[in-house]
Structure formats: C-alpha cells, structure tokens
Design an enzyme around this catalytic site. Sequence first.
Site, mmCIF file in Angstrom:
data_model
loop_
_atom_site.group_PDB
_atom_site.id
_atom_site.type_symbol
_atom_site.label_atom_id
_atom_site.label_comp_id
_atom_site.label_asym_id
_atom_site.label_seq_id
_atom_site.Cartn_x
_atom_site.Cartn_y
_atom_site.Cartn_z
ATOM 1 N N GLU A 31 18.960 -3.549 25.115
ATOM 2 C CA GLU A 31 18.794 -2.820 26.803
ATOM 3 C C GLU A 31 20.094 -3.907 27.838
ATOM 4 O O GLU A 31 19.674 -3.861 28.599
ATOM 5 C CB GLU A 31 17.898 -2.155 26.856
ATOM 6 N N CYS A 89 13.650 0.790 24.216
ATOM 7 C CA CYS A 89 12.825 -0.325 23.453
ATOM 8 C C CYS A 89 12.530 0.219 21.706
ATOM 9 O O CYS A 89 12.506 -0.536 20.981
ATOM 10 C CB CYS A 89 11.282 -0.484 23.648
ATOM 11 N N HIS A 137 4.275 -0.311 18.970
ATOM 12 C CA HIS A 137 5.287 -0.672 20.695
ATOM 13 C C HIS A 137 4.499 -0.831 20.621
ATOM 14 O O HIS A 137 3.774 -0.534 21.506
ATOM 15 C CB HIS A 137 6.167 0.393 20.775
#
Lengths: 140, 352
Positions: free
Chosen positions: B86, B118, B241
Amino acid sequence: MDPKVVNDWRLRGQRYRLEGELCDHCGEAIFPPRDICPKCHEPAKTPQTLSGRGEVYTFSTIYSAPEGFEAYTPYTVALVKLEEGPIVTAQLTDVPPAEVQIGMPVEMVTRRLRTHGEEGTIVYGYKFRPASFWHASTQA
Amino acid sequence: MSSQHLMQPERAVGIIGYGSYIPMYRLSSTEVARVWSGGGRGPIKEKAVAGLDEDTVTIAMEAARNAVARAEIQADALRAIWVGSESPPYAVKPASTLVAEALGATPYLLAADFEFACKAGSEALQAALGLVGSRMGDYAMAIGADTAQGRPGDDLEYTASSGGSAFVVGPADLAVATLLGSLSYATDTPDFWRRAYQHYPRHGGRFTGEPAYFHHTQSAASRLMEELGMDPDDFEFAIFHQPNVKFPSRAARRLGFTAEQIDTGLLSNLIGNTYAGASLTGLSAVLDVAKPGDRILLVSFGSGAGSDAFVWEVTERITSRQDKAPRVTDYIRRRTEIDYALYVRYRGKLKT
Ligand SMILES: [Zn+2]
C-alpha cells in the site's frame, strides 16, 4: 525525453545488480562495463553480474554533499574492493561514519541514490553495508 | 459441508524459496508515547523504521534476492513477479519491474503490483500458486512489502512500520513447503482507507476489530480447516495478520490455537505492523526454524476487507535452505534505536 532519465535507464543493469563484464581473453572481471579489458586491452562484452561481496579499501566521510544528496549527510563514500577484483566507488549505508574501517567486509544492497526533484524519477543503485550481521551456510 | 470454497491447483505446488528484509532502525512505543501522550507505554515494544535511502522497492528487492538464493534457481526462470503493497514509491510506475530488473529476471515475465491494504502480498501469493498450479509457468514470485505511515499522533503511529517478505512458488517436488490448500474470504467492509492524493490513512476506530479483522480472519481460518478436515491440533505453527499483539493472539485463542503455536510467527511486538509484509514475514520466521513434516496455517488480513488462508506442509528440503540467506531473527537483532526527531527526518514527516 529528459537526458537524465535516459542516462539512468542505460545504467540500470550496473546500478541495480552490479552487472559488469568478463574478459573472454584473460578472464578479468570488469566493472563498470567499458567493453574493452583494462588489463589486456582486448574487446570484452560478455555480461557478468558480480557477487556484491567485498571489503572497504579506503573511505572518506562527506559532510558537505553535492546537489541531490544533501539529505544524507554525513555519509561515507568508500572505494570497495570486490571479491572478483574490481574496485568501485560507492556510498556506504546502515553504518555510522565512525564505525567504518579499512578492510571491513561489506555487501552490496540496492537503495535510493537520489530523486530528480519532487516530480521526477527516483534513482536506485548500489550501496554497500557491513556484511557481518549474518553468516551464510558453510556447506553452500 | 461440501468442499466448494477450498482452492487447490491441478498441479501440486509449494514454496521453493523465501526471504525477508527488515530495516535496522527501531522506534520504541515509549518514545512515541513520550511525544504524544506525555509518557506511558504503547501497544508494542518497538517498530522497524526504514532509513532515508529505503522504500518499498528496496525492501522488496532485498527480500526477493534472499528468496531467490534459497530457491536455488536463476532469476530469469521466474515467469511472474508480483509486489503487494500500500506504499509503492510511485503512484504510476510498477514496483515489480524495478524488482525484476534488480534480480536480472527481465524481460520474459509478468510484472504487476497488487493492492489490498495488508493482504496485497498474500493476494499475490494466491495468484502465484494459481499460475504455477495451472502450468502457465514453473516459477512465480510473490512479495508483500510496505513502509507504512500513520498520521502523527494517531494510534497507528505506534505500530505502522517497514519490512517485507518474498516467496518463490514452484512445483511441489522442489518445495520447502507444499501447499495443502488455500481459501480466500472478502467483503466490502470500510474499516480503513486512504483516499487518492491523501498522505495518511483513516480508520473506522472500533469498527476495525470485530466486523473487520476478527470476522474475516476467523471465517477464513475455520472454513479452510473444516474443508481440509483439520483441527488446530494438526499444526505446529499458526500465523495471523498482526497489526499489534492483541488481535492475532485473540483470534488464535478463539480458533483453538495455543500461545506456543503462534509465538514464532508473531513479530509485531519487535518490528511493528509491516502491513502487506506482516503475516508473510511471520511465515518466513516460521520457515527459518521449521522441521520436515511441520504443518503451518497462515492467515492474512487486509482492510476493505478480506483474508487469505493457507495450509503448508514443510518438506525435508527446508533444512539445507534455511542458512542460504539471512534469517528474520538476523534482521531483528540488527537494530539501532532512534528518537522521534530522527524518525520524523527518516520518514519525511516534515513534508505537508
Ligand atoms: Zn582481458
């Protein structure tokens, strides 16, 4: 086309991945590429990418940088003797100037060298950093 | 329940090389708290900060070189290099072609940048598994890398960090970890966003938890395990994550995983949230120490929102490849603490 952009583009092989030449006559590794062997003066055009491993041959710390590099001061510029033989001039990175020593083992990394202003291209190229933070497998 | 959501390519595939990169500078949470809340502690110990000459491209290049070294292939055998991020340095001009050129992988390859907050890197990994699994090519590289930025003073300032990992996907008979199956889960959920031309992202506060992170990671993980007929007991390692330490720990506990199973791949306390690099660097740290036969669950999360889940089984090839490039712990140990003033200079936060 901006001549700076064209020039950067021509140099991308040597700047991004240390692409030099191998002399087919005497076996000399050549960097930067110049198409003539500096040792035996025969034509040499076989591309060869160098390992990027070497050591600091000599160095000096820059406090007053040329245009485009002011943001990085103080930084160290070194002559790095590559394991294949050639000596290259490059900026050292990830090391405070006070910790640089002659003979220090270094390895090539590709980093941002400069930008051509806020709107121009970003120039990437080789720098060298201390190689001692990890050790490759001995059975490699 | 029929196995209709599980994804398995026709040709068996796996990871044949992997590698990471984490910049050496560290900003502690207590230093951020000192500046913005007059002291106290933050959600993590410290985060990794890219130096002045680093960006998503340079991070991706080093991770990619490490992955190629472990894959023991020539870079020009790669038929794709996909970079998920990103924070690419250009709005228009791919990061992937720069990485390809640095590896010497040009010109016969697919090169593109993936975008999904992400999970951009794990999305690229799914695509690489598909490309190799369909025999369009024998080798493909997926990278997740970021130099994430939070608005000064925002909660993200404590955790938004820099780093990334790269994976070479290839046929299963060359793999260090074979794919048993994967699954993806995506919905339109506005938990975090950044509008075009804006420097810093916005987030939906409490909305980032249950309906976004937990719903997507838990749904993807539980459905994948169910369709593979597996339980948490079947895994040596699980990676989620990691925007902080709390979220992945809670998701793991709810799914039935223990702290021992997630510890090795949970790096956010020491390096922060590397966004597209986060869960993938967790996988890299696990592969650094994994043994043949180990099973690994990997679950990414990207705001917007979605999760990719993967189950891997480690092969006997892992042992001879682990030392061919720096391990994640080598990069974590290579650290120089900086203060907030230097951080502001390194990350260009004086620009408006
Ligand atoms: Zn010669």
